[in-house]
Design a protein around this motif. Structure first.
Motif, PDB file in Angstrom:
ATOM      1  N   ARG A 139      -0.413  41.541  -9.382  1.00  0.00           N
ATOM      2  CA  ARG A 139       0.876  41.457 -10.066  1.00  0.00           C
ATOM      3  C   ARG A 139       1.737  40.408  -9.371  1.00  0.00           C
ATOM      4  N   SER A 140       2.392  39.570 -10.169  1.00  0.00           N
ATOM      5  CA  SER A 140       3.370  38.622  -9.648  1.00  0.00           C
ATOM      6  C   SER A 140       4.766  39.087 -10.034  1.00  0.00           C
ATOM      7  N   VAL A 141       5.694  38.905  -9.104  1.00  0.00           N
ATOM      8  CA  VAL A 141       7.083  39.298  -9.297  1.00  0.00           C
ATOM      9  C   VAL A 141       7.947  38.078  -9.013  1.00  0.00           C
ATOM     10  N   LYS A 142       8.852  37.788  -9.922  1.00  0.00           N
ATOM     11  CA  LYS A 142       9.777  36.670  -9.749  1.00  0.00           C
ATOM     12  C   LYS A 142      11.108  37.216  -9.266  1.00  0.00           C
ATOM     13  N   ARG A 143      11.689  36.554  -8.267  1.00  0.00           N
ATOM     14  CA  ARG A 143      12.997  36.912  -7.738  1.00  0.00           C
ATOM     15  C   ARG A 143      13.948  35.736  -7.939  1.00  0.00           C
ATOM     16  N   ASP A 144      15.243  36.021  -7.916  1.00  0.00           N
ATOM     17  CA  ASP A 144      16.246  34.975  -8.135  1.00  0.00           C
ATOM     18  C   ASP A 144      16.277  33.952  -7.008  1.00  0.00           C
ATOM     19  N   THR A 145      16.084  34.417  -5.794  1.00  0.00           N
ATOM     20  CA  THR A 145      16.140  33.512  -4.642  1.00  0.00           C
ATOM     21  C   THR A 145      14.955  33.771  -3.721  1.00  0.00           C
ATOM     22  N   PHE A 146      14.688  32.819  -2.869  1.00  0.00           N
ATOM     23  CA  PHE A 146      13.632  32.961  -1.877  1.00  0.00           C
ATOM     24  C   PHE A 146      13.885  34.189  -0.998  1.00  0.00           C
ATOM     25  N   LEU A 147      15.123  34.356  -0.531  1.00  0.00           N
ATOM     26  CA  LEU A 147      15.427  35.497   0.342  1.00  0.00           C
ATOM     27  C   LEU A 147      15.272  36.836  -0.368  1.00  0.00           C
ATOM     28  N   ASP A 148      15.566  36.897  -1.666  1.00  0.00           N
ATOM     29  CA  ASP A 148      15.307  38.135  -2.422  1.00  0.00           C
ATOM     30  C   ASP A 148      13.814  38.456  -2.414  1.00  0.00           C
ATOM     31  N   GLY A 149      12.981  37.435  -2.536  1.00  0.00           N
ATOM     32  CA  GLY A 149      11.535  37.635  -2.478  1.00  0.00           C
ATOM     33  C   GLY A 149      11.086  38.120  -1.115  1.00  0.00           C
ATOM     34  N   ILE A 150      11.657  37.555  -0.073  1.00  0.00           N
ATOM     35  CA  ILE A 150      11.309  37.967   1.293  1.00  0.00           C
ATOM     36  C   ILE A 150      11.735  39.412   1.529  1.00  0.00           C
ATOM     37  N   ARG A 151      12.875  39.817   1.009  1.00  0.00           N
ATOM     38  CA  ARG A 151      13.311  41.213   1.139  1.00  0.00           C
ATOM     39  C   ARG A 151      12.316  42.160   0.449  1.00  0.00           C
ATOM     40  N   LEU A 152      11.842  41.758  -0.721  1.00  0.00           N
ATOM     41  CA  LEU A 152      10.839  42.571  -1.416  1.00  0.00           C
ATOM     42  C   LEU A 152       9.572  42.674  -0.574  1.00  0.00           C
ATOM     43  N   VAL A 153       9.127  41.565  -0.017  1.00  0.00           N
ATOM     44  CA  VAL A 153       7.937  41.579   0.833  1.00  0.00           C
ATOM     45  C   VAL A 153       8.148  42.520   2.018  1.00  0.00           C
ATOM     46  N   ALA A 154       9.315  42.486   2.638  1.00  0.00           N
ATOM     47  CA  ALA A 154       9.590  43.360   3.782  1.00  0.00           C
ATOM     48  C   ALA A 154       9.548  44.831   3.373  1.00  0.00           C
ATOM     49  N   THR A 155      10.091  45.143   2.208  1.00  0.00           N
ATOM     50  CA  THR A 155      10.061  46.529   1.718  1.00  0.00           C
ATOM     51  C   THR A 155       8.634  46.984   1.469  1.00  0.00           C
ATOM     52  N   VAL A 156       7.854  46.148   0.790  1.00  0.00           N
ATOM     53  CA  VAL A 156       6.457  46.490   0.502  1.00  0.00           C
ATOM     54  C   VAL A 156       5.662  46.601   1.798  1.00  0.00           C
ATOM     55  N   ALA A 157       5.934  45.742   2.756  1.00  0.00           N
ATOM     56  CA  ALA A 157       5.229  45.802   4.039  1.00  0.00           C
ATOM     57  C   ALA A 157       5.458  47.133   4.732  1.00  0.00           C
ATOM     58  N   GLN A 158       6.672  47.638   4.682  1.00  0.00           N
ATOM     59  CA  GLN A 158       6.961  48.940   5.296  1.00  0.00           C
ATOM     60  C   GLN A 158       6.239  50.068   4.566  1.00  0.00           C
ATOM     61  N   LEU A 159       6.240  50.021   3.241  1.00  0.00           N
ATOM     62  CA  LEU A 159       5.517  51.026   2.455  1.00  0.00           C
ATOM     63  C   LEU A 159       4.020  50.989   2.766  1.00  0.00           C
ATOM     64  N   ALA A 160       3.473  49.789   2.778  1.00  0.00           N
ATOM     65  CA  ALA A 160       2.040  49.629   3.035  1.00  0.00           C
ATOM     66  C   ALA A 160       1.674  50.121   4.430  1.00  0.00           C
ATOM     67  N   GLU A 161       2.520  49.819   5.394  1.00  0.00           N
ATOM     68  CA  GLU A 161       2.255  50.259   6.769  1.00  0.00           C
ATOM     69  C   GLU A 161       2.261  51.784   6.855  1.00  0.00           C
ATOM     70  N   SER A 162       3.197  52.420   6.144  1.00  0.00           N
ATOM     71  CA  SER A 162       3.256  53.885   6.172  1.00  0.00           C
ATOM     72  C   SER A 162       2.019  54.511   5.529  1.00  0.00           C
ATOM     73  N   MET A 163       1.404  53.804   4.587  1.00  0.00           N
ATOM     74  CA  MET A 163       0.174  54.276   3.936  1.00  0.00           C
ATOM     75  C   MET A 163      -1.076  53.839   4.690  1.00  0.00           C
ATOM     76  N   ASN A 164      -0.939  52.905   5.623  1.00  0.00           N
ATOM     77  CA  ASN A 164      -2.069  52.265   6.277  1.00  0.00           C
ATOM     78  C   ASN A 164      -3.018  51.671   5.228  1.00  0.00           C
ATOM     79  N   HIS A 165      -2.399  51.039   4.237  1.00  0.00           N
ATOM     80  CA  HIS A 165      -3.145  50.399   3.147  1.00  0.00           C
ATOM     81  C   HIS A 165      -2.354  49.159   2.751  1.00  0.00           C
ATOM     82  N   HIS A 166      -2.894  47.989   3.003  1.00  0.00           N
ATOM     83  CA  HIS A 166      -2.110  46.769   2.963  1.00  0.00           C
ATOM     84  C   HIS A 166      -2.563  45.811   1.858  1.00  0.00           C
TER      85      HIS A 166
END
Length: 95
Positions: A30-57
């Protein structure tokens, strides 16, 4: 290790729960478009935390304001229930 899902199980999950996702090369994508580069980086950081909690990346590709997520269970050799759960979490984070 989680068991691989059948093509029918994957198709049903995409149709009923994950309409923004598609299967490419035995991965959920899945691709997700964000308004700004930093909005995209924030999404990546959120997903990274979720993935780490699942130990599934996921594999994550950042192209300016477009973020592409690729989800599969490498050790199982394809798509499992764990991947469907992670994809739903990514959908929630993406809004």
């Amino acid at each position: 290790m989680s068991e691989l899902l059948t093509d029918d199980q994957i198709d049903l999950a995409l149709r009923d729960h994950l309409p923004e996702w598609k299967v490419v090369d035995n991965e959920l994508v899945r691709s997700v478009k964000r308004d700004t580069f930093l909005d995209g980086i924030r999404l990546v950081a959120t997903v990274a935390q979720l993935a780490e909690s699942m130990n599934h990346h996921p594999d994550i590709d950042i192209r300016y304001t477009t973020i592409t997520f690729r989800v599969s269970s490498h050790e199982a050799g394809g798509i499992t229930d764990d991947d469907l759960v992670l994809a739903r979490h990514i959908d929630t984070a993406a809004g």
